[in-house]
Design a protein around this motif. Structure first.
Motif, PDB file in Angstrom:
ATOM      1  N   LYS A  45     -34.163   7.083 -22.197  1.00 34.78           N
ATOM      2  CA  LYS A  45     -34.480   8.049 -23.255  1.00 34.78           C
ATOM      3  C   LYS A  45     -35.274   7.344 -24.346  1.00 34.78           C
ATOM      4  O   LYS A  45     -35.116   6.149 -24.550  1.00 34.78           O
ATOM      5  CB  LYS A  45     -33.178   8.616 -23.834  1.00 34.78           C
ATOM      6  N   ILE A  75     -31.553  29.106 -14.998  1.00 33.77           N
ATOM      7  CA  ILE A  75     -30.758  30.074 -14.226  1.00 33.77           C
ATOM      8  C   ILE A  75     -30.472  31.315 -15.071  1.00 33.77           C
ATOM      9  O   ILE A  75     -30.673  32.447 -14.647  1.00 33.77           O
ATOM     10  CB  ILE A  75     -29.407  29.439 -13.805  1.00 33.77           C
ATOM     11  N   SER A 102     -32.897  18.326 -24.549  1.00 35.73           N
ATOM     12  CA  SER A 102     -31.986  17.187 -24.604  1.00 35.73           C
ATOM     13  C   SER A 102     -32.376  16.086 -23.634  1.00 35.73           C
ATOM     14  O   SER A 102     -31.901  14.969 -23.748  1.00 35.73           O
ATOM     15  CB  SER A 102     -30.577  17.656 -24.271  1.00 35.73           C
ATOM     16  N   VAL A 114     -31.408  17.214 -17.329  1.00 34.44           N
ATOM     17  CA  VAL A 114     -31.983  18.135 -16.360  1.00 34.44           C
ATOM     18  C   VAL A 114     -31.010  19.276 -16.092  1.00 34.44           C
ATOM     19  O   VAL A 114     -31.406  20.426 -15.941  1.00 34.44           O
ATOM     20  CB  VAL A 114     -32.318  17.387 -15.062  1.00 34.44           C
ATOM     21  N   GLN A 115     -29.756  18.926 -16.130  1.00 42.44           N
ATOM     22  CA  GLN A 115     -28.760  19.965 -15.847  1.00 42.44           C
ATOM     23  C   GLN A 115     -28.798  21.073 -16.886  1.00 42.44           C
ATOM     24  O   GLN A 115     -28.684  22.250 -16.568  1.00 42.44           O
ATOM     25  CB  GLN A 115     -27.378  19.335 -15.807  1.00 42.44           C
ATOM     26  N   PHE A 175     -24.927  21.768  -9.045  1.00 38.08           N
ATOM     27  CA  PHE A 175     -26.023  21.028  -9.682  1.00 38.08           C
ATOM     28  C   PHE A 175     -25.852  20.996 -11.180  1.00 38.08           C
ATOM     29  O   PHE A 175     -26.132  20.013 -11.841  1.00 38.08           O
ATOM     30  CB  PHE A 175     -27.359  21.690  -9.313  1.00 38.08           C
ATOM     31  N   ILE A 176     -25.363  22.121 -11.718  1.00 40.74           N
ATOM     32  CA  ILE A 176     -25.232  22.175 -13.167  1.00 40.74           C
ATOM     33  C   ILE A 176     -23.998  21.411 -13.639  1.00 40.74           C
ATOM     34  O   ILE A 176     -24.046  20.721 -14.651  1.00 40.74           O
ATOM     35  CB  ILE A 176     -25.167  23.644 -13.636  1.00 40.74           C
ATOM     36  N   VAL A 201     -31.683  23.288 -16.194  1.00 45.94           N
ATOM     37  CA  VAL A 201     -31.448  24.151 -15.039  1.00 45.94           C
ATOM     38  C   VAL A 201     -30.567  25.325 -15.434  1.00 45.94           C
ATOM     39  O   VAL A 201     -30.825  26.463 -15.039  1.00 45.94           O
ATOM     40  CB  VAL A 201     -30.819  23.352 -13.882  1.00 45.94           C
ATOM     41  N   SER A 202     -29.576  25.023 -16.279  1.00 44.18           N
ATOM     42  CA  SER A 202     -28.725  26.151 -16.664  1.00 44.18           C
ATOM     43  C   SER A 202     -29.513  27.188 -17.451  1.00 44.18           C
ATOM     44  O   SER A 202     -29.371  28.383 -17.227  1.00 44.18           O
ATOM     45  CB  SER A 202     -27.497  25.686 -17.450  1.00 44.18           C
TER      46      SER A 202
END
Lengths: 97, 660
Positions: free
Chosen positions: A96, B643, B632, B635-636, A17-18, B639-640
């Motif tokens: 954005k 985590i 930013s 979404v990634q 996902f990341i 999420v990081s």
């Protein structure tokens, strides 16, 4: 014993996902994480509370929700693709501010 | 007695006039507003005269066995706190001094109302702006002053004390377009307000120990029995003096601010920036005697505190001399009159302070003479000083200047004003049979009873009074031929302005024959007074010397005054510059208070207090600026972070659990 595959699955899901830029790949990673959780439900139900069935039913419930959610997500991705002609997450910057 | 119960009307009419003229008057023609104001004041005056007459000469509860009683026709509980432990009342107290003050205030106020019709009708040829406002303010002042003298308790008195301060502020600053008027009104307000702070402290101390505000409760009827709480509080000491002494001294400072005693006198000469009728009403006849009235009202307490009395005595005697010395050199006639007022009020204060009330016979006079003399002088002084100011107003109106160098030789042009002014001067100088002779004689007698030194000192000041008054008189009306400026020569003013002069001049002629000793005394009992011929003769003599000196120096134009001025150059300049008191205040306020106290406080406020909050804002701001990149939209990325955070949390939890 069943928790190890579920942990690996969850880790892969998070990693995917990341790191992945493709939205479809991200969706798949998401599903991986969900399924890892489902496995956990079933496992804990089976080993800790063998008399009850709540965990099992919760898994079924989560699978149903996940299916619906996947359908919605796929629909969104297809629509985004139609508009933007791409599915890479860091290239879709139109909305954005 | 019905009529005495209607005293409240005397207050109600001016209050109504203030509201009416202030709210509705602006919509009306100017003449009508003025006439309404004058008529309202006329009714008040008639009522006040009736009340005073009935009080002094009528039959009724106010006079029992020849002793005037204190009556309280109106008494209304205004505020009540803590189960009636703290009660503030408003009411009307009638006794000899308040009845006398009703007469004084209403007379002068009525004369000034009438006079202002003429004086305020035009301003250098243009219609006066704010004519209605002027009359509304006059009515407000009259209301507050009347309320002050009939106060039943010290708190009500304080309220009205502040109200006269406010109306004085409004009237001094009447010409608000002029910078000096603005400064003067601010100065007057701030100085008197500062003094009133002490007054308030005094009230708080006094009422803390006596547990009441009411005059009658504190002092007993007719000052007969001072309440026990007061006498027991006298035993308590604070920094070497009894607490009641402190309280009374603080209250006196409040009175000294209003009555322009040294060193709080600085506002009064500047207050002359207001319209001249206002100076006559407020800064000569009524408001400035509020301090004297205050001390007189609390007289039964002051006699028990000899320390406070001594302070008043010294301050009064010094102020009398100091102001008289300045009045000798002033060139602005209103300022000279203002210093004369200060000097005369100081006479009253001293007279109060040398009075003792213990009923002994000293030198053939009953004690309490000083009190009577002070009130007598208050009465006569109000009349002749108002007269002098109104004359000055007429002169200023005619020549459009306050400087006596622009006047000179006006006798030919303004005979009525000249004669009225002369009567005023004779009255203030203490020449029989004019009013000032009788009252000033009583004061001097009282001073000689206190001690030979006091008497001689005050006699000297009386001589100076005669000198400076006649100096002004000669410089205005004689000295040399008048140089006519502009197209028209000065002449006597219209009847609205001359009639008050004539009336007040007549009062100044006859007021001395009022048997004050029978009417106004500290305990309501008649006081035996005799002419003390040696002292009277001496004071007339010294007054004549003063007048003679003035005549020699100022009757005709001659180089003598200039010669003397150059001979005593330092002294003359010091006196002309009012002994540098204003400069001293300027120095204290600007250099010491502003630089030494206000500036550091302002710096602390700007740098430390404001700085702290600015710092908090800036820190938040820059911190946000620094971390803004984390938001930013990806979404990634979120999420990081999530985590990492979750893993950290898990790690910490694990460590904690392990440790436990």
């Amino acid at each position: 014993m069943y928790l190890i595959p579920s942990l690996i699955m969850f880790g892969c899901g998070v990693y995917g996902f990341i790191t992945r830029k493709n939205m479809i790949a991200m969706l798949i990673s998401l599903e991986l994480m969900l399924n890892a959780v489902d496995i956990n439900f079933a496992v804990f139900n089976r080993y800790l509370f063998p008399a009850g069935h709540e965990g099992m039913f919760f898994s079924l419930f989560a699978i149903a929700i996940a299916a619906a959610e996947t359908a919605v997500a796929i629909a969104i991705i297809i629509n985004v693709y139609r508009v933007a002609k791409k599915v890479d997450i860091n290239q879709i910057t139109k909305m954005k501010f | 007695m019905q009529i005495l119960d209607s005293t409240i009307l005397v207050l109600a009419i001016p209050l109504f006039m203030f509201l009416f003229l202030g709210l509705v008057g602006v919509k009306m023609p100017r003449k009508i507003t003025g006439v309404i104001g004058v008529l309202g004041m006329a009714v008040t005056t008639i009522l006040a005269y009736t009340i005073a007459f009935v009080y002094f000469f009528g039959e009724g509860p106010q006079k029992v066995d020849g002793v005037y009683q204190q009556l309280v026709p109106v008494d209304w509980t205004w505020l009540s706190f803590y189960a009636d432990k703290l009660v503030v009342r408003l009411g009307v107290l009638l006794d000899p001094i308040s009845a006398m003050m009703l007469v004084v205030i209403s007379t002068v106020s009525f004369m000034v109302h009438l006079y202002s019709l003429g004086y305020m009708s035009d301003h250098d040829g243009n219609p006066e702006k704010g004519f209605q406002r002027y009359y509304a303010d006059l009515a407000l002042f009259t209301f507050s002053m009347l309320g002050l003298v009939v106060s039943t308790n010290i708190f009500q008195m304080f309220i009205f004390f502040e109200m006269v301060g406010v109306s004085s502020y409004l009237l001094i600053g009447f010409y608000y377009g002029l910078q000096p008027a603005n400064h003067a009104s601010k100065k007057a307000f701030i100085v008197t307000r500062l003094a009133d702070l002490f007054f308030l402290i005094g009230i708080l101390i006094l009422s803390f120990y006596t547990k009441t505000f009411d005059f009658i409760n504190i002092m007993g009827k007719n000052g007969g029995e001072v309440c026990n709480a007061f006498t027991s509080a006298q035993g308590l000491t604070f920094m070497g003096c009894s607490v009641t002494g402190w309280a009374l001294t603080f209250i006196f400072i409040g009175g000294a601010g209003k009555s322009a005693m040294y060193p709080l006198h600085i506002w009064l000469p500047d207050a002359m920036e207001g319209p001249t009728p206002v100076s006559a009403l407020i800064h000569a006849a009524t408001m400035v005697v509020a301090g004297v009235f205050l001390v007189a009202r609390l007289f039964p307490l002051y006699v028990l505190e000899q320390g406070a009395m001594d302070i008043i005595c010294v301050v009064g005697a010094f102020t009398a001399f100091y102001a008289a010395a300045i009045a000798c050199t002033q060139s602005d006639i209103k300022r000279a009159l203002a210093f004369s007022t200060i000097s005369q009020i100081a006479f009253m204060m001293t007279s109060l302070a040398v009075s003792s009330a213990n009923g002994q016979l000293i030198g053939g006079h009953e004690a309490g003479l000083g009190y009577m003399a002070s009130m007598f002088h208050l009465f006569t002084h109000a009349m002749f000083k108002a007269l002098l100011f109104l004359c000055a107003g007429a002169i200023i109106h005619a020549v459009h200047s306050n400087e006596n160098s622009k006047m000179h030789g006006l006798h030919k042009y303004m005979p009525i004003t000249s004669i009225a002014f002369l009567i005023g001067c004779l009255a203030i100088a203490g020449i029989p049979p004019f009013a000032g002779f009788f009252s000033k004689d009583e004061i001097l007698v009282a001073c000689y009873e206190k001690g030979l030194g006091w008497g001689l000192w005050m006699s000297m000041v009386a001589g100076m009074t005669a000198f400076y008054m006649f100096r002004i008189y000669y410089l205005i009306f004689f000295w040399k031929k008048h140089e006519v400026h502009g197209e028209h020569a000065p002449k006597d003013q219209p009847w609205t302005m001359t009639v008050p002069l004539i009336v007040l001049a007549l009062i100044s002629c006859v007021a001395g024959f009022v048997p004050f000793g029978d009417l106004v005394t500290w305990n309501g009992q008649a006081l035996e007074t005799h002419m003390n011929w040696p002292i009277a003769g001496a004071s007339v003599g010294i007054a004549l010397v003063g007048i003679g000196l003035a005549t020699v120096m100022y009757r005709k134009e001659n180089p003598l005054p200039d010669k003397l001025a150059t001979m005593f150059k330092g002294l003359w300049t010091a006196s002309y510059r009012r002994f540098y008191m204003d400069e001293l205040y300027q120095f204290i306020t600007h250099k010491i208070i502003f630089q030494g106290i206000s500036k550091p406080i302002a710096w602390f406020d700007r740098m430390i207090i404001d700085g702290f909050f600015n710092l908090m804002g800036n820190v938040t701001n820059s911190a946000s600026f620094g971390i803004r990149k984390m938001q930013s939209g990806s979404v990634q990325g979120y999420v990081s972070y999530y985590i990492i955070g979750a893993m950290l949390l898990a790690a910490i939890t694990g460590v904690v659990i392990l440790c436990i």
